[in-house]
Scaffold this motif. Structure first.
Motif, PDB file in Angstrom:
ATOM      1  N   ILE A   1       0.833  -1.207   0.000  1.00 33.27           N
ATOM      2  CA  ILE A   1       0.000   0.000   0.000  1.00 33.27           C
ATOM      3  C   ILE A   1       0.868   1.257   0.000  1.00 33.27           C
ATOM      4  CG2 ILE A   1      -1.629   1.353   1.373  1.00 33.27           C
ATOM      5  CD1 ILE A   1      -2.798  -1.333   2.331  1.00 33.27           C
ATOM      6  N   PHE A   2       1.930   1.243   0.813  1.00 36.43           N
ATOM      7  CA  PHE A   2       2.798   2.420   0.924  1.00 36.43           C
ATOM      8  C   PHE A   2       3.415   2.783  -0.420  1.00 36.43           C
ATOM      9  CE2 PHE A   2       7.085   4.168   1.542  1.00 36.43           C
ATOM     10  CZ  PHE A   2       6.781   5.320   2.247  1.00 36.43           C
ATOM     11  N   PHE A   3       4.036   1.803  -1.066  1.00 46.32           N
ATOM     12  CA  PHE A   3       4.689   2.093  -2.343  1.00 46.32           C
ATOM     13  C   PHE A   3       3.664   2.329  -3.449  1.00 46.32           C
ATOM     14  CE2 PHE A   3       8.353   0.144  -0.198  1.00 46.32           C
ATOM     15  CZ  PHE A   3       9.308   1.106  -0.486  1.00 46.32           C
ATOM     16  N   GLY A   4       2.491   1.683  -3.323  1.00 44.58           N
ATOM     17  CA  GLY A   4       1.432   1.951  -4.285  1.00 44.58           C
ATOM     18  C   GLY A   4       0.968   3.391  -4.216  1.00 44.58           C
ATOM     19  N   HIS A   5       0.785   3.905  -3.002  1.00 46.37           N
ATOM     20  CA  HIS A   5       0.398   5.308  -2.831  1.00 46.37           C
ATOM     21  C   HIS A   5       1.528   6.234  -3.296  1.00 46.37           C
ATOM     22  CE1 HIS A   5      -3.006   3.874  -0.566  1.00 46.37           C
ATOM     23  NE2 HIS A   5      -3.413   5.103  -0.309  1.00 46.37           N
ATOM     24  N   LEU A   6       2.759   5.862  -2.968  1.00 41.77           N
ATOM     25  CA  LEU A   6       3.897   6.708  -3.326  1.00 41.77           C
ATOM     26  C   LEU A   6       3.999   6.877  -4.837  1.00 41.77           C
ATOM     27  CD1 LEU A   6       6.236   8.136  -1.771  1.00 41.77           C
ATOM     28  CD2 LEU A   6       7.654   6.161  -2.333  1.00 41.77           C
TER      29      LEU A   6
ATOM     30  N   GLN B   1      -6.485   3.272 -12.532  1.00 40.30           N
ATOM     31  CA  GLN B   1      -7.483   3.171 -11.469  1.00 40.30           C
ATOM     32  C   GLN B   1      -7.809   1.713 -11.169  1.00 40.30           C
ATOM     33  OE1 GLN B   1      -8.297   5.761  -9.860  1.00 40.30           O
ATOM     34  NE2 GLN B   1     -10.424   5.831  -9.259  1.00 40.30           N
ATOM     35  N   TRP B   2      -7.964   0.900 -12.202  1.00 37.55           N
ATOM     36  CA  TRP B   2      -8.237  -0.520 -12.000  1.00 37.55           C
ATOM     37  C   TRP B   2      -7.067  -1.213 -11.311  1.00 37.55           C
ATOM     38  CZ3 TRP B   2     -12.492  -3.012 -11.654  1.00 37.55           C
ATOM     39  CH2 TRP B   2     -13.616  -2.629 -12.369  1.00 37.55           C
ATOM     40  N   MET B   3      -5.843  -0.854 -11.668  1.00 40.06           N
ATOM     41  CA  MET B   3      -4.659  -1.441 -11.021  1.00 40.06           C
ATOM     42  C   MET B   3      -4.641  -1.107  -9.537  1.00 40.06           C
ATOM     43  SD  MET B   3      -1.678  -0.764 -13.878  1.00 40.06           S
ATOM     44  CE  MET B   3      -0.401  -1.317 -12.734  1.00 40.06           C
ATOM     45  N   ALA B   4      -5.037   0.127  -9.211  1.00 40.13           N
ATOM     46  CA  ALA B   4      -5.075   0.537  -7.800  1.00 40.13           C
ATOM     47  C   ALA B   4      -6.079  -0.300  -7.019  1.00 40.13           C
ATOM     48  CB  ALA B   4      -5.422   2.019  -7.703  1.00 40.13           C
ATOM     49  N   VAL B   5      -7.218  -0.588  -7.638  1.00 38.68           N
ATOM     50  CA  VAL B   5      -8.249  -1.380  -6.963  1.00 38.68           C
ATOM     51  C   VAL B   5      -7.826  -2.836  -6.861  1.00 38.68           C
ATOM     52  CG1 VAL B   5     -10.624  -2.230  -7.122  1.00 38.68           C
ATOM     53  CG2 VAL B   5     -10.113   0.169  -7.645  1.00 38.68           C
ATOM     54  N   ILE B   6      -7.323  -3.396  -7.960  1.00 38.16           N
ATOM     55  CA  ILE B   6      -6.978  -4.820  -8.004  1.00 38.16           C
ATOM     56  C   ILE B   6      -5.790  -5.150  -7.100  1.00 38.16           C
ATOM     57  CG2 ILE B   6      -6.124  -6.667  -9.510  1.00 38.16           C
ATOM     58  CD1 ILE B   6      -7.752  -5.374 -11.776  1.00 38.16           C
ATOM     59  N   ILE B   7      -4.813  -4.250  -7.050  1.00 38.07           N
ATOM     60  CA  ILE B   7      -3.628  -4.491  -6.209  1.00 38.07           C
ATOM     61  C   ILE B   7      -3.845  -3.970  -4.790  1.00 38.07           C
ATOM     62  CG2 ILE B   7      -1.165  -3.986  -5.906  1.00 38.07           C
ATOM     63  CD1 ILE B   7      -0.952  -3.778  -8.944  1.00 38.07           C
ATOM     64  N   GLY B   8      -4.386  -2.751  -4.684  1.00 36.31           N
ATOM     65  CA  GLY B   8      -4.562  -2.141  -3.372  1.00 36.31           C
ATOM     66  C   GLY B   8      -5.624  -2.801  -2.527  1.00 36.31           C
TER      67      GLY B   8
ATOM     68  N   ALA C   1      -9.159   0.376   7.347  1.00 34.91           N
ATOM     69  CA  ALA C   1     -10.588   0.127   7.172  1.00 34.91           C
ATOM     70  C   ALA C   1     -11.230   1.213   6.309  1.00 34.91           C
ATOM     71  CB  ALA C   1     -11.272   0.052   8.532  1.00 34.91           C
ATOM     72  N   ILE C   2     -10.891   2.467   6.583  1.00 37.93           N
ATOM     73  CA  ILE C   2     -11.442   3.572   5.794  1.00 37.93           C
ATOM     74  C   ILE C   2     -10.927   3.518   4.361  1.00 37.93           C
ATOM     75  CG2 ILE C   2     -11.495   6.090   5.552  1.00 37.93           C
ATOM     76  CD1 ILE C   2     -11.326   6.195   8.646  1.00 37.93           C
ATOM     77  N   GLY C   3      -9.649   3.155   4.199  1.00 33.88           N
ATOM     78  CA  GLY C   3      -9.092   3.019   2.859  1.00 33.88           C
ATOM     79  C   GLY C   3      -9.838   1.993   2.032  1.00 33.88           C
ATOM     80  N   LEU C   4     -10.201   0.883   2.657  1.00 36.15           N
ATOM     81  CA  LEU C   4     -10.981  -0.138   1.947  1.00 36.15           C
ATOM     82  C   LEU C   4     -12.388   0.375   1.623  1.00 36.15           C
ATOM     83  CD1 LEU C   4      -9.892  -3.352   3.888  1.00 36.15           C
ATOM     84  CD2 LEU C   4      -9.363  -2.783   1.506  1.00 36.15           C
ATOM     85  N   LEU C   5     -12.961   1.167   2.522  1.00 37.07           N
ATOM     86  CA  LEU C   5     -14.291   1.714   2.273  1.00 37.07           C
ATOM     87  C   LEU C   5     -14.286   2.699   1.106  1.00 37.07           C
ATOM     88  CD1 LEU C   5     -15.659   2.305   5.899  1.00 37.07           C
ATOM     89  CD2 LEU C   5     -16.416   0.582   4.242  1.00 37.07           C
TER      90      LEU C   5
ATOM     91  N   GLN D   1     -16.388   4.173  -3.326  1.00 36.42           N
ATOM     92  CA  GLN D   1     -16.498   5.424  -4.069  1.00 36.42           C
ATOM     93  C   GLN D   1     -15.644   5.393  -5.333  1.00 36.42           C
ATOM     94  OE1 GLN D   1     -18.706   7.815  -3.173  1.00 36.42           O
ATOM     95  NE2 GLN D   1     -19.260   6.293  -1.617  1.00 36.42           N
ATOM     96  N   THR D   2     -14.495   4.751  -5.247  1.00 39.67           N
ATOM     97  CA  THR D   2     -13.607   4.662  -6.401  1.00 39.67           C
ATOM     98  C   THR D   2     -14.280   3.934  -7.561  1.00 39.67           C
ATOM     99  OG1 THR D   2     -11.654   4.634  -4.966  1.00 39.67           O
ATOM    100  CG2 THR D   2     -11.373   3.804  -7.207  1.00 39.67           C
ATOM    101  N   LEU D   3     -15.043   2.890  -7.245  1.00 38.06           N
ATOM    102  CA  LEU D   3     -15.713   2.109  -8.294  1.00 38.06           C
ATOM    103  C   LEU D   3     -16.758   2.927  -9.040  1.00 38.06           C
ATOM    104  CD1 LEU D   3     -16.155  -1.313  -6.440  1.00 38.06           C
ATOM    105  CD2 LEU D   3     -14.529  -0.762  -8.272  1.00 38.06           C
ATOM    106  N   GLN D   4     -17.143   4.071  -8.469  1.00 42.08           N
ATOM    107  CA  GLN D   4     -18.095   4.939  -9.153  1.00 42.08           C
ATOM    108  C   GLN D   4     -17.406   5.953 -10.058  1.00 42.08           C
ATOM    109  OE1 GLN D   4     -20.986   6.642  -6.390  1.00 42.08           O
ATOM    110  NE2 GLN D   4     -20.711   4.910  -4.986  1.00 42.08           N
ATOM    111  N   HIS D   5     -16.064   5.982 -10.019  1.00 40.76           N
ATOM    112  CA  HIS D   5     -15.298   6.924 -10.846  1.00 40.76           C
ATOM    113  C   HIS D   5     -14.136   6.185 -11.519  1.00 40.76           C
ATOM    114  CE1 HIS D   5     -17.418  10.299  -8.930  1.00 40.76           C
ATOM    115  NE2 HIS D   5     -17.237   9.661  -7.787  1.00 40.76           N
ATOM    116  N   MET D   6     -14.469   5.124 -12.233  1.00 40.14           N
ATOM    117  CA  MET D   6     -13.423   4.308 -12.832  1.00 40.14           C
ATOM    118  C   MET D   6     -12.808   4.921 -14.080  1.00 40.14           C
ATOM    119  SD  MET D   6     -12.988   2.060 -10.659  1.00 40.14           S
ATOM    120  CE  MET D   6     -11.733   1.161 -11.549  1.00 40.14           C
ATOM    121  N   ASP D   7     -13.224   6.141 -14.413  1.00 42.75           N
ATOM    122  CA  ASP D   7     -12.576   6.841 -15.521  1.00 42.75           C
ATOM    123  C   ASP D   7     -11.257   7.471 -15.092  1.00 42.75           C
ATOM    124  OD1 ASP D   7     -13.652   8.720 -13.817  1.00 42.75           O
ATOM    125  OD2 ASP D   7     -14.466   9.993 -15.410  1.00 42.75           O
ATOM    126  N   GLY D   8     -10.985   7.439 -13.782  1.00 40.00           N
ATOM    127  CA  GLY D   8      -9.713   7.967 -13.282  1.00 40.00           C
ATOM    128  C   GLY D   8      -9.744   9.437 -12.932  1.00 40.00           C
ATOM    129  N   SER D   9     -10.902  10.073 -13.020  1.00 40.67           N
ATOM    130  CA  SER D   9     -10.983  11.512 -12.762  1.00 40.67           C
ATOM    131  C   SER D   9     -10.648  11.861 -11.307  1.00 40.67           C
ATOM    132  CB  SER D   9     -12.388  12.030 -13.103  1.00 40.67           C
ATOM    133  OG  SER D   9     -13.379  11.325 -12.354  1.00 40.67           O
TER     134      SER D   9
END
Length: 249
Positions: free
Chosen positions: A65-70, A91-98, A142-146, A150-158
């Motif tokens: 998660i740390f290096f993914g965010h970085l 965006q999909w990579m962030a969801v699938i890996i994160g 826990a909040i990050g997973l929640l 919201q991320t799944l509603q903006h999968m265009d990456g905006s």
């Protein structure tokens, strides 16, 4: 006087600089004044199996998660454009890996927190900061997973681009960076706020051993073959004279 004051400016415009200043100055001061506390105290003899599973899941997840965010937040947008990487793909990579990494870290953190709170001997040797920082990290995970809901509603990456712009604007000292995230979902805001709190508490908690972990390879390459020990004594002990030899009878 405070008619036009916006709490978003305080949290997302001022607080990042305050947290980073505390992180740097506090870490240097702690290392200089009390190097003996620059570690994570071991309790591996107690509930060893739970520690092993909790530690592996937590550290693998949190490092991912740390290096993914970085990388995700501080890679300039123009680099993505130059490489032809679609924002939606990132965006999909962030969801699938994160997502899996966050679940692993949350399960591991739960095991570690449960062990620390329910084992009397570990609880007795735990400081209030040890427990506080673990609770905050658990909440942050826990909040990050929640936020994925919201991320799944903006999968265009905006939304991702907005957070990238905010993070990079903070680094480049853009005083108006806070405007970028002023109207994002409250889950994102809470996630950022908790992240800044953890950043500010970093120098005063057991998290400082992370720096030692990253610096260890460099330390051993530059200072091979011996260990440096720093004394707590205010002044050096007096030198002892060599013992006099007695003549043989």
């Amino acid at each position: 006087m405070f008619e036009n004051f916006d709490i978003n400016f305080l949290i997302f415009g001022i607080m990042p600089y305050a947290a980073l200043t505390i992180l740097v100055v506090g870490s240097i001061a702690r290392y200089d004044r009390d190097q003996y506390t620059w570690k994570s105290s071991s309790s591996q003899l107690l509930r060893r199996k739970q520690l092993m599973w909790g530690s592996i899941l937590f550290h693998v997840g949190i490092i991912t998660i740390f290096f993914g965010h970085l990388v995700g937040l501080f890679t300039p947008v123009w680099v993505l454009d130059a490489l032809g990487v679609p924002y939606a793909l990132k965006q999909w990579m962030a969801v699938i890996i994160g997502g899996p990494a966050g679940i692993a870290a949350l399960i591991g953190g739960t095991l570690l927190l449960h062990r620390r709170l329910t084992e009397p001997r570990i609880r007795a040797t735990s400081s209030w900061m040890d427990i506080t920082i673990m609770v905050l990290i658990w909440l942050q995970l826990a909040i990050g997973l929640l936020t994925i809901t919201q991320t799944l509603q903006h999968m265009d990456g905006s939304e991702m681009v907005r957070f990238m712009s905010w993070s990079q604007s903070i680094v480049t000292w853009n005083i108006n960076a806070w405007v970028t995230v002023v109207d994002v979902h409250w889950l994102y805001k809470l996630h950022i706020f908790l992240g800044l709190i953890i950043t500010a508490l970093f120098p005063f908690s057991r998290l400082v051993h992370m720096v030692s972990g990253f610096a260890a390879p460099v330390k051993y390459l530059t200072r091979p073959g011996y260990q440096i020990v720093r004394s707590r004594r205010g002044k050096a002990l007096p030198k002892r004279s060599a013992p006099k030899s007695t003549p043989a009878e």
